[in-house]
Design a protein around this motif. Structure first.
Motif, PDB file in Angstrom:
ATOM      1  N   ASN A  91       0.888  -1.347   0.062  1.00 36.68           N
ATOM      2  CA  ASN A  91      -0.027   0.001   0.163  1.00 36.68           C
ATOM      3  C   ASN A  91       0.882   1.346  -0.026  1.00 36.68           C
ATOM      4  OD1 ASN A  91      -2.703  -1.266   0.176  1.00 36.68           O
ATOM      5  ND2 ASN A  91      -2.484  -1.993   2.173  1.00 36.68           N
ATOM      6  N   LYS A  92       2.083   1.071  -0.584  1.00 36.20           N
ATOM      7  CA  LYS A  92       2.790   2.232  -0.493  1.00 36.20           C
ATOM      8  C   LYS A  92       3.145   2.657  -1.915  1.00 36.20           C
ATOM      9  CE  LYS A  92       3.448   2.447   3.737  1.00 36.20           C
ATOM     10  NZ  LYS A  92       4.979   1.952   4.487  1.00 36.20           N
ATOM     11  N   GLY A  93       2.344   2.212  -2.763  1.00 37.21           N
ATOM     12  CA  GLY A  93       2.589   2.610  -4.270  1.00 37.21           C
ATOM     13  C   GLY A  93       2.668   1.770  -5.267  1.00 37.21           C
TER      14      GLY A  93
ATOM     15  N   HIS B 272      -1.646  -2.631  -8.241  1.00 38.44           N
ATOM     16  CA  HIS B 272      -2.756  -3.339  -7.640  1.00 38.44           C
ATOM     17  C   HIS B 272      -3.376  -4.035  -8.881  1.00 38.44           C
ATOM     18  CE1 HIS B 272      -3.038  -1.638  -3.214  1.00 38.44           C
ATOM     19  NE2 HIS B 272      -2.027  -1.991  -3.519  1.00 38.44           N
ATOM     20  N   SER B 273      -2.918  -3.952  -9.978  1.00 37.81           N
ATOM     21  CA  SER B 273      -3.495  -4.517 -11.176  1.00 37.81           C
ATOM     22  C   SER B 273      -2.933  -5.475 -11.734  1.00 37.81           C
ATOM     23  CB  SER B 273      -4.035  -3.434 -12.183  1.00 37.81           C
ATOM     24  OG  SER B 273      -5.146  -2.617 -11.758  1.00 37.81           O
ATOM     25  N   ILE B 274      -1.418  -5.365 -11.580  1.00 37.75           N
ATOM     26  CA  ILE B 274      -0.364  -6.341 -12.121  1.00 37.75           C
ATOM     27  C   ILE B 274       0.582  -6.816 -10.889  1.00 37.75           C
ATOM     28  CG2 ILE B 274       1.506  -6.404 -13.591  1.00 37.75           C
ATOM     29  CD1 ILE B 274       0.315  -3.992 -15.343  1.00 37.75           C
ATOM     30  N   ALA B 275       0.658  -8.049 -10.802  1.00 37.98           N
ATOM     31  CA  ALA B 275       1.604  -8.681  -9.839  1.00 37.98           C
ATOM     32  C   ALA B 275       2.694  -9.566 -10.669  1.00 37.98           C
ATOM     33  CB  ALA B 275       1.066  -9.089  -8.601  1.00 37.98           C
ATOM     34  N   VAL B 276       3.808  -9.705 -10.171  1.00 36.47           N
ATOM     35  CA  VAL B 276       4.689 -10.716 -10.748  1.00 36.47           C
ATOM     36  C   VAL B 276       4.979 -11.936  -9.822  1.00 36.47           C
ATOM     37  CG1 VAL B 276       7.055 -10.823 -11.795  1.00 36.47           C
ATOM     38  CG2 VAL B 276       5.833  -9.023 -12.409  1.00 36.47           C
ATOM     39  N   GLN B 277       4.654 -13.130 -10.395  1.00 32.63           N
ATOM     40  CA  GLN B 277       5.019 -14.246  -9.579  1.00 32.63           C
ATOM     41  C   GLN B 277       6.171 -14.919  -9.944  1.00 32.63           C
ATOM     42  OE1 GLN B 277       2.508 -17.914  -7.667  1.00 32.63           O
ATOM     43  NE2 GLN B 277       1.747 -16.904  -9.592  1.00 32.63           N
ATOM     44  N   LEU B 278       7.421 -14.716  -9.402  1.00 28.31           N
ATOM     45  CA  LEU B 278       8.689 -15.080 -10.185  1.00 28.31           C
ATOM     46  C   LEU B 278       9.436 -15.748  -9.087  1.00 28.31           C
ATOM     47  CD1 LEU B 278      10.042 -14.828 -12.781  1.00 28.31           C
ATOM     48  CD2 LEU B 278      11.083 -12.682 -12.143  1.00 28.31           C
ATOM     49  N   SER B 279      10.035 -16.994  -9.265  1.00 27.15           N
ATOM     50  CA  SER B 279      11.154 -17.530  -8.470  1.00 27.15           C
ATOM     51  C   SER B 279      12.317 -16.954  -8.390  1.00 27.15           C
ATOM     52  CB  SER B 279      11.316 -19.259  -9.163  1.00 27.15           C
ATOM     53  OG  SER B 279      12.331 -19.525  -8.392  1.00 27.15           O
ATOM     54  N   PRO B 280      12.793 -16.740  -7.069  1.00 26.89           N
ATOM     55  CA  PRO B 280      14.018 -16.054  -6.972  1.00 26.89           C
ATOM     56  C   PRO B 280      15.348 -16.547  -7.735  1.00 26.89           C
ATOM     57  CG  PRO B 280      12.890 -16.456  -4.878  1.00 26.89           C
ATOM     58  CD  PRO B 280      12.314 -17.212  -5.983  1.00 26.89           C
TER      59      PRO B 280
ATOM     60  N   LYS C 209      -3.105 -13.484   0.169  1.00 26.92           N
ATOM     61  CA  LYS C 209      -2.844 -12.141   0.623  1.00 26.92           C
ATOM     62  C   LYS C 209      -2.852 -11.185  -0.773  1.00 26.92           C
ATOM     63  CE  LYS C 209      -0.326 -12.800   4.983  1.00 26.92           C
ATOM     64  NZ  LYS C 209      -1.365 -11.707   5.743  1.00 26.92           N
ATOM     65  N   VAL C 210      -1.980 -11.744  -1.867  1.00 23.50           N
ATOM     66  CA  VAL C 210      -1.616 -10.930  -2.883  1.00 23.50           C
ATOM     67  C   VAL C 210      -2.832 -10.876  -3.938  1.00 23.50           C
ATOM     68  CG1 VAL C 210      -0.288 -10.729  -4.959  1.00 23.50           C
ATOM     69  CG2 VAL C 210       0.758 -11.197  -2.777  1.00 23.50           C
ATOM     70  N   PHE C 211      -3.425 -12.135  -4.272  1.00 24.86           N
ATOM     71  CA  PHE C 211      -4.631 -12.206  -5.133  1.00 24.86           C
ATOM     72  C   PHE C 211      -5.919 -11.489  -4.763  1.00 24.86           C
ATOM     73  CE2 PHE C 211      -2.512 -16.274  -6.750  1.00 24.86           C
ATOM     74  CZ  PHE C 211      -1.713 -15.458  -7.659  1.00 24.86           C
ATOM     75  N   GLY C 212      -6.034 -11.693  -3.090  1.00 23.65           N
ATOM     76  CA  GLY C 212      -7.199 -11.210  -2.539  1.00 23.65           C
ATOM     77  C   GLY C 212      -7.222  -9.724  -2.499  1.00 23.65           C
ATOM     78  N   SER C 213      -5.856  -8.973  -2.841  1.00 19.56           N
ATOM     79  CA  SER C 213      -5.963  -7.614  -2.489  1.00 19.56           C
ATOM     80  C   SER C 213      -5.880  -7.120  -3.919  1.00 19.56           C
ATOM     81  CB  SER C 213      -4.621  -7.240  -1.714  1.00 19.56           C
ATOM     82  OG  SER C 213      -4.715  -7.982  -0.368  1.00 19.56           O
ATOM     83  N   MET C 214      -5.820  -7.708  -4.896  1.00 22.03           N
ATOM     84  CA  MET C 214      -5.629  -7.012  -6.338  1.00 22.03           C
ATOM     85  C   MET C 214      -6.994  -6.992  -6.933  1.00 22.03           C
ATOM     86  SD  MET C 214      -2.668  -9.605  -7.964  1.00 22.03           S
ATOM     87  CE  MET C 214      -2.616  -8.451  -9.604  1.00 22.03           C
ATOM     88  N   LYS C 215      -7.104  -5.648  -7.684  1.00 26.07           N
ATOM     89  CA  LYS C 215      -8.407  -5.496  -8.385  1.00 26.07           C
ATOM     90  C   LYS C 215      -8.932  -6.527  -9.139  1.00 26.07           C
ATOM     91  CE  LYS C 215      -6.976  -0.541  -8.778  1.00 26.07           C
ATOM     92  NZ  LYS C 215      -6.634   0.801  -9.911  1.00 26.07           N
ATOM     93  N   LYS C 216     -10.259  -6.609  -9.268  1.00 27.38           N
ATOM     94  CA  LYS C 216     -10.890  -7.542 -10.001  1.00 27.38           C
ATOM     95  C   LYS C 216     -10.354  -7.547 -11.642  1.00 27.38           C
ATOM     96  CE  LYS C 216     -13.638  -8.782  -6.636  1.00 27.38           C
ATOM     97  NZ  LYS C 216     -13.491 -10.168  -6.034  1.00 27.38           N
ATOM     98  N   ASP C 217     -10.293  -8.766 -12.068  1.00 33.93           N
ATOM     99  CA  ASP C 217      -9.951  -8.855 -13.529  1.00 33.93           C
ATOM    100  C   ASP C 217      -8.496  -8.497 -13.835  1.00 33.93           C
ATOM    101  OD1 ASP C 217     -10.149 -10.138 -16.022  1.00 33.93           O
ATOM    102  OD2 ASP C 217     -10.917  -8.168 -16.998  1.00 33.93           O
TER     103      ASP C 217
ATOM    104  N   ALA D 287      -5.674 -18.273  -8.358  1.00 29.90           N
ATOM    105  CA  ALA D 287      -5.763 -16.924  -8.955  1.00 29.90           C
ATOM    106  C   ALA D 287      -7.121 -16.680  -9.510  1.00 29.90           C
ATOM    107  CB  ALA D 287      -4.864 -16.886 -10.079  1.00 29.90           C
ATOM    108  N   SER D 288      -7.720 -17.834 -10.081  1.00 32.84           N
ATOM    109  CA  SER D 288      -9.107 -17.477 -10.584  1.00 32.84           C
ATOM    110  C   SER D 288     -10.010 -17.198  -9.668  1.00 32.84           C
ATOM    111  CB  SER D 288      -9.487 -18.964 -11.311  1.00 32.84           C
ATOM    112  OG  SER D 288      -8.684 -19.126 -12.448  1.00 32.84           O
ATOM    113  N   LYS D 289     -10.095 -17.757  -8.204  1.00 35.01           N
ATOM    114  CA  LYS D 289     -10.864 -17.506  -7.206  1.00 35.01           C
ATOM    115  C   LYS D 289     -11.065 -16.176  -6.902  1.00 35.01           C
ATOM    116  CE  LYS D 289      -9.461 -18.666  -2.988  1.00 35.01           C
ATOM    117  NZ  LYS D 289      -9.191 -19.660  -1.846  1.00 35.01           N
ATOM    118  N   TYR D 290      -9.880 -15.206  -7.252  1.00 39.60           N
ATOM    119  CA  TYR D 290      -9.855 -13.784  -6.658  1.00 39.60           C
ATOM    120  C   TYR D 290     -10.241 -13.069  -8.044  1.00 39.60           C
ATOM    121  CZ  TYR D 290      -8.330 -15.330  -2.145  1.00 39.60           C
ATOM    122  OH  TYR D 290      -8.320 -15.768  -1.025  1.00 39.60           O
ATOM    123  N   GLY D 291     -10.115 -13.610  -9.075  1.00 41.91           N
ATOM    124  CA  GLY D 291     -10.563 -12.837 -10.492  1.00 41.91           C
ATOM    125  C   GLY D 291      -9.141 -12.316 -11.113  1.00 41.91           C
ATOM    126  N   VAL D 292      -8.069 -13.344 -10.992  1.00 39.33           N
ATOM    127  CA  VAL D 292      -6.756 -12.912 -11.454  1.00 39.33           C
ATOM    128  C   VAL D 292      -6.331 -13.873 -12.466  1.00 39.33           C
ATOM    129  CG1 VAL D 292      -4.288 -12.691 -10.973  1.00 39.33           C
ATOM    130  CG2 VAL D 292      -6.261 -11.888  -9.224  1.00 39.33           C
TER     131      VAL D 292
END
Length: 536
Positions: A185-187, A190-198, A229-237, A254-259
């Motif tokens: 929540n610091k900028g 919330h519409s794009i996230a990146v799921q990436l292995s370290p 936490k992440v998917f549930g906090s993102m905007k729909k679709d 991801a689908s459950k939260y509309g991602v």
């Protein structure tokens, strides 16, 4: 001078100008989908080309995070090449030949840091103590907000010697929750996230930086504590670029939260490729579908079109797939991810430009299951309503009529498919089941008078090999499945890209063509025959 008449004329001209601009804007808007993506707003005129394959892991992260900061602010931009991803050289040469982009090769990545160090505020630190250490992801998330680069402790002293300042926020020894708990929540977007292995130090991180996306990962497939936490906090679709552990359960979550999930954890240069305009495209036209009686129609669709990194890195030039010498010898269907329309429009244009047409055509459909990989029956309902409207606009812009759907035992869930078929540019759906893509054995159902055709057969090692497929289709003809009013007269074949090639399809087609009652057609023609002939 009649000042009243003069100012009245000026006012009329002003009104017409406003109307013209408004209509022009509406026209452009009508041609462009509601984009899910942040596009680079600065188009390059010169590129500095550097090979990631010659760098250490720490140097790779340094360069791609620098790329993410530089490319959106300068017409001189960074472009990376990587061994095993040959198609990026094709996209590079296309930019040079058709978009007037000049480039020069750079052997030493540290020279790029010298050149562009004034474009960043400094660096944030991480310490990659193991392949699963999440501190690299946390550092990238923080660097995106601080206009900085992510630097591993192993090269910190050399970076400092360049006069680059360490910023507050040492991400060393932080856990996988740190970026979400401290930065979400610091900028961050919330519409794009990146799921990436370290353990992936180079791909996708440039785009994560530019788009200010949270970069996160969970190693255990059964652990959803962070993804919830992440998917549930993102905007729909919304969009999640990258990839996670356990395909099915990750996409379900991801689908459950509309991602929507976009398989892209090996994608490169999205900051640069996205800088070019998304322009509507038209498919190369094939021959007009002719109605014939007493025949059996077959269409082939290559799998994994939803896989952005495959379409960007290997598919186009590979002799196994789109680069095959056999392409153009028969009608073929290709599923293509909509993400390319915004993130790599010059690439999508090349696919279209070089598609076969005429007697034998390449035909593009939307990859599973629309704007991204998700399961429609499990997708958040409000998000699905949003998605199909955006998808409808996209399909108009790229001249595609059909969508491949991948779902979990949901073919008969008409209420879900009605959402798609209510859209005027969606003419039908090709259904694939996750458990086994042809579980429904070619069953056809109808939604708003449009066909939903399930996969009947596969070309897939260990499931259905070449000869098995040939014998089955010939067997359909021998069983009398040639009445074009009967659903049994239609076979949709899904070709598994990872175990079968275009040479396999060619071998099958050669033998099927010996049967005078079999017709190999494009997905578009196949669906047209189903719509016009099958009783429903």
């Amino acid at each position: 001078m009649n000042f009243k008449k003069f100012f009245a004329n000026i006012f009329i001209v002003f009104i017409f100008l406003i109307l013209f601009i408004s209509l022009t804007f509406l026209e452009v808007s009508a041609k462009s989908p509601s984009s899910y993506y942040i596009k680079n707003t600065t188009r390059p005129t010169k590129l500095y080309i550097v090979s990631l394959s010659k760098m250490t892991d720490s140097e790779k992260t340094m360069i791609v995070t620098l790329q993410g900061q530089v490319n959106n602010t300068s017409t001189s931009q960074i472009y990376t090449l990587s061994a095993g991803e040959p198609d990026y050289e094709i996209w590079l040469n296309d930019l040079k030949s058709n978009y007037d982009v000049k480039y020069e090769m750079v052997e030493d990545p540290w020279l790029l840091l010298d050149k562009f160090k004034n474009s960043i505020n400094g660096y944030v630190l991480y310490s990659k103590n193991s392949k699963t250490d999440p501190s690299i992801n946390n550092a990238c998330s923080l660097a995106a907000l601080k206009k900085s680069i992510a630097i591993d402790k192993s090269i910190e002293e050399k970076v400092k010697s360049k006069g680059i300042t360490k910023l507050n926020g040492d991400c060393s020894n932080t856990d996988k929750y740190w970026a979400y708990n401290n930065l979400w929540n610091k900028g961050l977007n919330h519409s794009i996230a990146v799921q990436l292995s370290p353990n992936k130090t180079g791909p996708l991180r440039d785009y994560a930086i530019m788009s200010k996306a949270l970069v996160f990962y969970e190693d255990m497939p059964s652990d959803f504590s962070l993804r919830d936490k992440v998917f549930g906090s993102m905007k729909k679709d919304s969009i999640c670029l990258g990839w996670g552990p356990n395909e099915f359960h990750n996409v379900v979550e991801a689908s459950k939260y509309g991602v929507n999930v976009i398989p892209s954890d090996w994608s490169y240069n999205l900051t640069l490729l996205s800088s070019f305009p998304s322009i509507p495209l038209t498919q190369n036209s094939g021959t007009k579908a002719l109605k014939e009686d007493n025949v059996h129609y077959v269409t082939f669709v290559m799998s994994d079109g939803d896989n952005q990194q495959w379409n960007l890195g290997k598919n186009y030039s590979s002799p196994k797939w789109y680069g095959s010498k056999d392409r153009g010898n028969f009608n073929m269907g290709w599923a293509m991810t909509p993400s390319l329309y915004d993130l790599a429009p010059t690439v999508l244009k090349l696919y279209y430009k070089n598609a076969s047409s005429g007697m034998n055509s390449d035909n593009f459909i939307v990859s599973p299951s629309g704007n991204g990989y998700m399961y429609p029956s499990k997708f958040d309902k409000a998000a699905l309503d949003m998605q199909v409207k955006s998808l409808n606009t996209y399909m108009k812009n790229v001249d595609q009529k059909y969508v491949a759907i991948l779902d979990d035992w949901a073919l008969d869930n008409i209420s879900v498919w009605n959402k798609y078929t209510e859209q005027p540019n969606i003419h039908g759906l090709f259904y694939l089941n996750f458990s086994k893509q042809n579980d429904y054995k070619g069953k056809i159902i109808w939604s708003n008078n449009k066909p939903i055709v399930s996969c009947r057969d596969l070309l897939w090692s260990s499931l259905e090999d070449n000869n098995t497929l040939i014998n089955k289709i010939n067997g359909y003809v021998n069983s009398g499945f040639t009445d074009i009013n009967d659903p049994n007269a239609y076979t949709f074949v899904y070709v598994h890209a990872w175990s079968k090639t275009m040479a396999d399809v060619q071998s099958v087609v050669n033998k099927l063509n010996k049967n005078s009652k079999i017709r190999i057609v494009t997905p578009d023609e196949f669906m047209q025959h189903v719509s016009e002939n099958v009783k429903h």
